[in-house]
Design an enzyme around this catalytic site. Structure first.
Site, PDB file in Angstrom:
ATOM      1  N   CYS A 109       0.813  -1.223   0.000  1.00  0.00           N
ATOM      2  CA  CYS A 109       0.000   0.000   0.000  1.00  0.00           C
ATOM      3  C   CYS A 109       0.846   1.272   0.000  1.00  0.00           C
ATOM      4  O   CYS A 109       0.320   2.361  -0.219  1.00  0.00           O
ATOM      5  CB  CYS A 109      -0.943   0.000   1.188  1.00  0.00           C
ATOM      6  SG  CYS A 109      -1.861  -1.526   1.292  1.00  0.00           S
ATOM      7  N   HIS A 234      -3.278   6.513   3.154  1.00  0.00           N
ATOM      8  CA  HIS A 234      -3.728   5.239   2.590  1.00  0.00           C
ATOM      9  C   HIS A 234      -5.095   4.917   3.184  1.00  0.00           C
ATOM     10  O   HIS A 234      -5.296   4.996   4.395  1.00  0.00           O
ATOM     11  CB  HIS A 234      -2.712   4.146   2.928  1.00  0.00           C
ATOM     12  CG  HIS A 234      -3.205   2.775   2.636  1.00  0.00           C
ATOM     13  ND1 HIS A 234      -3.902   2.468   1.480  1.00  0.00           N
ATOM     14  CD2 HIS A 234      -3.130   1.615   3.343  1.00  0.00           C
ATOM     15  CE1 HIS A 234      -4.228   1.188   1.498  1.00  0.00           C
ATOM     16  NE2 HIS A 234      -3.774   0.655   2.616  1.00  0.00           N
ATOM     17  N   ASN A 264     -10.343  -0.729   0.582  1.00  0.00           N
ATOM     18  CA  ASN A 264      -8.870  -0.666   0.591  1.00  0.00           C
ATOM     19  C   ASN A 264      -8.352  -1.240  -0.733  1.00  0.00           C
ATOM     20  O   ASN A 264      -8.428  -2.443  -0.959  1.00  0.00           O
ATOM     21  CB  ASN A 264      -8.351  -1.469   1.787  1.00  0.00           C
ATOM     22  CG  ASN A 264      -6.826  -1.516   1.862  1.00  0.00           C
ATOM     23  OD1 ASN A 264      -6.136  -1.237   0.880  1.00  0.00           O
ATOM     24  ND2 ASN A 264      -6.313  -1.876   3.015  1.00  0.00           N
TER      25      ASN A 264
HETATM   26  N1  ACO Z   1     -17.924  -9.125  10.943  1.00  0.00           N
HETATM   27  C1  ACO Z   1     -18.446  -9.268  12.177  1.00  0.00           C
HETATM   28  N2  ACO Z   1     -17.699  -9.513  13.273  1.00  0.00           N
HETATM   29  C2  ACO Z   1     -16.360  -9.593  13.117  1.00  0.00           C
HETATM   30  C3  ACO Z   1     -15.765  -9.437  11.859  1.00  0.00           C
HETATM   31  C4  ACO Z   1     -16.590  -9.197  10.753  1.00  0.00           C
HETATM   32  N3  ACO Z   1     -16.107  -9.029   9.505  1.00  0.00           N
HETATM   33  N4  ACO Z   1     -14.420  -9.563  12.016  1.00  0.00           N
HETATM   34  C5  ACO Z   1     -14.202  -9.796  13.313  1.00  0.00           C
HETATM   35  N5  ACO Z   1     -15.382  -9.810  13.989  1.00  0.00           N
HETATM   36  C6  ACO Z   1     -15.573  -9.982  15.434  1.00  0.00           C
HETATM   37  C7  ACO Z   1     -14.465 -10.791  16.057  1.00  0.00           C
HETATM   38  O1  ACO Z   1     -14.736 -12.166  16.016  1.00  0.00           O
HETATM   39  C8  ACO Z   1     -14.450 -10.248  17.450  1.00  0.00           C
HETATM   40  O2  ACO Z   1     -15.505 -10.831  18.198  1.00  0.00           O
HETATM   41  P1  ACO Z   1     -15.317 -11.214  19.760  1.00  0.00           P
HETATM   42  O3  ACO Z   1     -15.037  -9.906  20.445  1.00  0.00           O
HETATM   43  O4  ACO Z   1     -16.620 -11.835  20.095  1.00  0.00           O
HETATM   44  O5  ACO Z   1     -14.151 -12.136  19.785  1.00  0.00           O
HETATM   45  C9  ACO Z   1     -14.788  -8.785  17.310  1.00  0.00           C
HETATM   46  O6  ACO Z   1     -15.499  -8.686  16.034  1.00  0.00           O
HETATM   47  C10 ACO Z   1     -13.566  -7.886  17.262  1.00  0.00           C
HETATM   48  O7  ACO Z   1     -12.586  -8.459  16.396  1.00  0.00           O
HETATM   49  P2  ACO Z   1     -11.246  -7.719  16.057  1.00  0.00           P
HETATM   50  O8  ACO Z   1     -10.430  -8.611  15.167  1.00  0.00           O
HETATM   51  O9  ACO Z   1     -10.629  -7.227  17.321  1.00  0.00           O
HETATM   52  O10 ACO Z   1     -11.810  -6.490  15.219  1.00  0.00           O
HETATM   53  P3  ACO Z   1     -11.113  -5.129  14.891  1.00  0.00           P
HETATM   54  O11 ACO Z   1     -11.829  -4.028  15.545  1.00  0.00           O
HETATM   55  O12 ACO Z   1      -9.621  -5.213  15.079  1.00  0.00           O
HETATM   56  O13 ACO Z   1     -11.416  -4.999  13.347  1.00  0.00           O
HETATM   57  C11 ACO Z   1     -10.251  -5.200  11.271  1.00  0.00           C
HETATM   58  C12 ACO Z   1     -10.897  -5.956  12.425  1.00  0.00           C
HETATM   59  C13 ACO Z   1     -11.315  -4.379  10.583  1.00  0.00           C
HETATM   60  C14 ACO Z   1      -9.671  -6.212  10.299  1.00  0.00           C
HETATM   61  C15 ACO Z   1      -9.157  -4.271  11.850  1.00  0.00           C
HETATM   62  O14 ACO Z   1      -8.326  -5.007  12.716  1.00  0.00           O
HETATM   63  C16 ACO Z   1      -8.320  -3.619  10.794  1.00  0.00           C
HETATM   64  O15 ACO Z   1      -8.787  -2.823   9.991  1.00  0.00           O
HETATM   65  N6  ACO Z   1      -7.000  -3.896  10.803  1.00  0.00           N
HETATM   66  C17 ACO Z   1      -6.081  -3.269   9.874  1.00  0.00           C
HETATM   67  C18 ACO Z   1      -6.206  -3.933   8.568  1.00  0.00           C
HETATM   68  C19 ACO Z   1      -5.501  -3.158   7.494  1.00  0.00           C
HETATM   69  O16 ACO Z   1      -5.428  -1.960   7.498  1.00  0.00           O
HETATM   70  N7  ACO Z   1      -5.015  -3.918   6.535  1.00  0.00           N
HETATM   71  C20 ACO Z   1      -4.487  -3.354   5.375  1.00  0.00           C
HETATM   72  C21 ACO Z   1      -3.054  -3.103   5.435  1.00  0.00           C
HETATM   73  S1  ACO Z   1      -2.599  -2.381   3.941  1.00  0.00           S
HETATM   74  C22 ACO Z   1      -2.043  -3.550   2.834  1.00  0.00           C
HETATM   75  O17 ACO Z   1      -0.877  -3.769   2.687  1.00  0.00           O
HETATM   76  C23 ACO Z   1      -3.043  -4.277   1.983  1.00  0.00           C
END
Ligand code: ACO
Length: 310
Positions: A109, A234, A264
């Site tokens: 990215c 980004h 993204n």
């Molecule tokens: N739908 C519903 N519930 C979900 C989902 C979903 N898609 N994903 C996770 N949950 C649940 C989990 O099971 C968890 O439940 P629990 O509390 O009962 O265990 C709860 O939601 C929280 O899960 P987290 O993994 O802590 O969720 P988080 O708030 O961290 O969000 C996300 C997840 C959106 C993936 C976030 O971590 C994120 O955006 N991370 C960065 C990702 C990113 O930017 N990647 C790109 C990098 S750039 C590149 O090189 C491509």
């Protein structure tokens, strides 16, 4: 001083819209959760990297008003090339009918900023006009049964034409490029595989490296964040953008955001957000604009530019 000035911008998206409601039928998720945790409502999928890159590149060249024959190089940032060999930049160069050099850059990215800085360096060494494109078709390497990644990733392209000019001040005032390969395991796709991500860990590191990288670029130019008209981050997750903006001390009015409808798009993200911001009149001649990216690698990159009114 010999420098590259952004003369034209372009972007391209595939036609197929994938909404959060569509995803509810594919994996265990829901619209409210996705909007709350990411800020994304819909994204575009079904693109091919060369096809999207050609469309964005053609639009940028047309808008620049420059003769395509004057373009001496195509730099394509992508993590999803059409093929392993040759570079997709060569396909793009041929389809645009250019007689130029061409190469791909893979810094995830952060790739568009890496490509932009490399292009500026080549212009300062004497090269002519350069087309820099960021494009990814992440839908090709996304597992739509994995709710941790399917909700984020998408396809799209953005492009700029750098016109080589002699002028008193450089267009690129400063930059910061970095990588921490020891963190490669938190976001990767094997050859032929899909994206695998430790979302929470990426989130935690993303905020930190964006803030550090942005500050390093600002310090290198001796510029205060208060003097920056627009930050173009980004588009990974709205919460990451808001958290980094808050730590940098910049209000969201001065941050370019289009993630809600595009998701993204990795290398395509920053040039598309920049193109949208310019289209909305968010930049005026003389403004300072700060591009900030992070991604798999982990890589990070920032570039501080003086806007010239493209
Ligand atoms: N739908 C519903 N519930 C979900 C989902 C979903 N898609 N994903 C996770 N949950 C649940 C989990 O099971 C968890 O439940 P629990 O509390 O009962 O265990 C709860 O939601 C929280 O899960 P987290 O993994 O802590 O969720 P988080 O708030 O961290 O969000 C996300 C997840 C959106 C993936 C976030 O971590 C994120 O955006 N991370 C960065 C990702 C990113 O930017 N990647 C790109 C990098 S750039 C590149 O090189 C491509």
């Amino acid at each position: 001083m010999r420098t590259g000035v952004i003369k034209g911008l372009g972007s391209a998206l595939p036609d197929q819209i994938l909404t959060n409601h569509d995803l509810e039928a594919m994996t265990d998720t829901n619209d409210a959760w996705i909007v709350d945790r990411t800020g994304i409502r819909e994204r575009r999928v079904g693109g091919m990297t060369s096809e999207l890159a050609v469309r964005a590149g053609r639009q940028a060249i047309e808008r620049s008003g420059l003769d395509p024959a004057s373009i001496e190089l195509v730099v394509l940032a992508t993590t999803t090339p059409d093929q392993t060999v040759p570079a997709t930049a060569s396909t793009v160069q041929a389809q645009l009918g250019l007689r130029s050099g061409a190469f791909d850059v893979n810094a995830a990215c952060s790739g568009f900023i890496y490509g932009l800085v490399a292009a500026q360096a080549m212009i300062s060494m004497g090269m002519g006009n350069i087309l820099v494109i960021g494009c990814d078709s992440l839908s090709r390497i996304t597992d739509y049964h994995d709710r941790g990644t399917a909700i984020l990733f998408a396809d799209g392209a953005g492009a700029v034409v750098l016109e080589a000019r002699e002028q008193p001040e450089a267009s690129l005032l400063s930059w910061n490029l970095g990588s921490d390969g020891t963190a490669a395991g938190i976001l990767y796709a094997d050859i032929g595989g899909v994206l695998v991500m430790e979302g929470r860990e990426v989130f935690r590191r993303a905020v930190r490296v964006m803030v550090d990288s942005a500050r390093a670029a600002l310090d290198a130019a001796g510029i205060d964040i208060a003097d920056v008209a627009l930050v173009v981050p980004h588009q990974a997750n709205l919460r990451i953008i808001e958290s980094a903006a808050s730590k940098l001390g910049v209000d969201m009015q001065r941050v370019a955001v289009n993630i809600e409808r595009v998701g993204n798009t990795s290398s395509g993200s920053i040039p598309m957000a920049l193109t949208d911001a310019v289209g909305k009149g968010q930049l005026s001649p003389g403004d300072l604009v700060l591009l900030v990216g992070f991604g798999a690698g982990m890589s990070w990159a920032s570039a501080l530019l003086r806007w010239d009114g493209a």
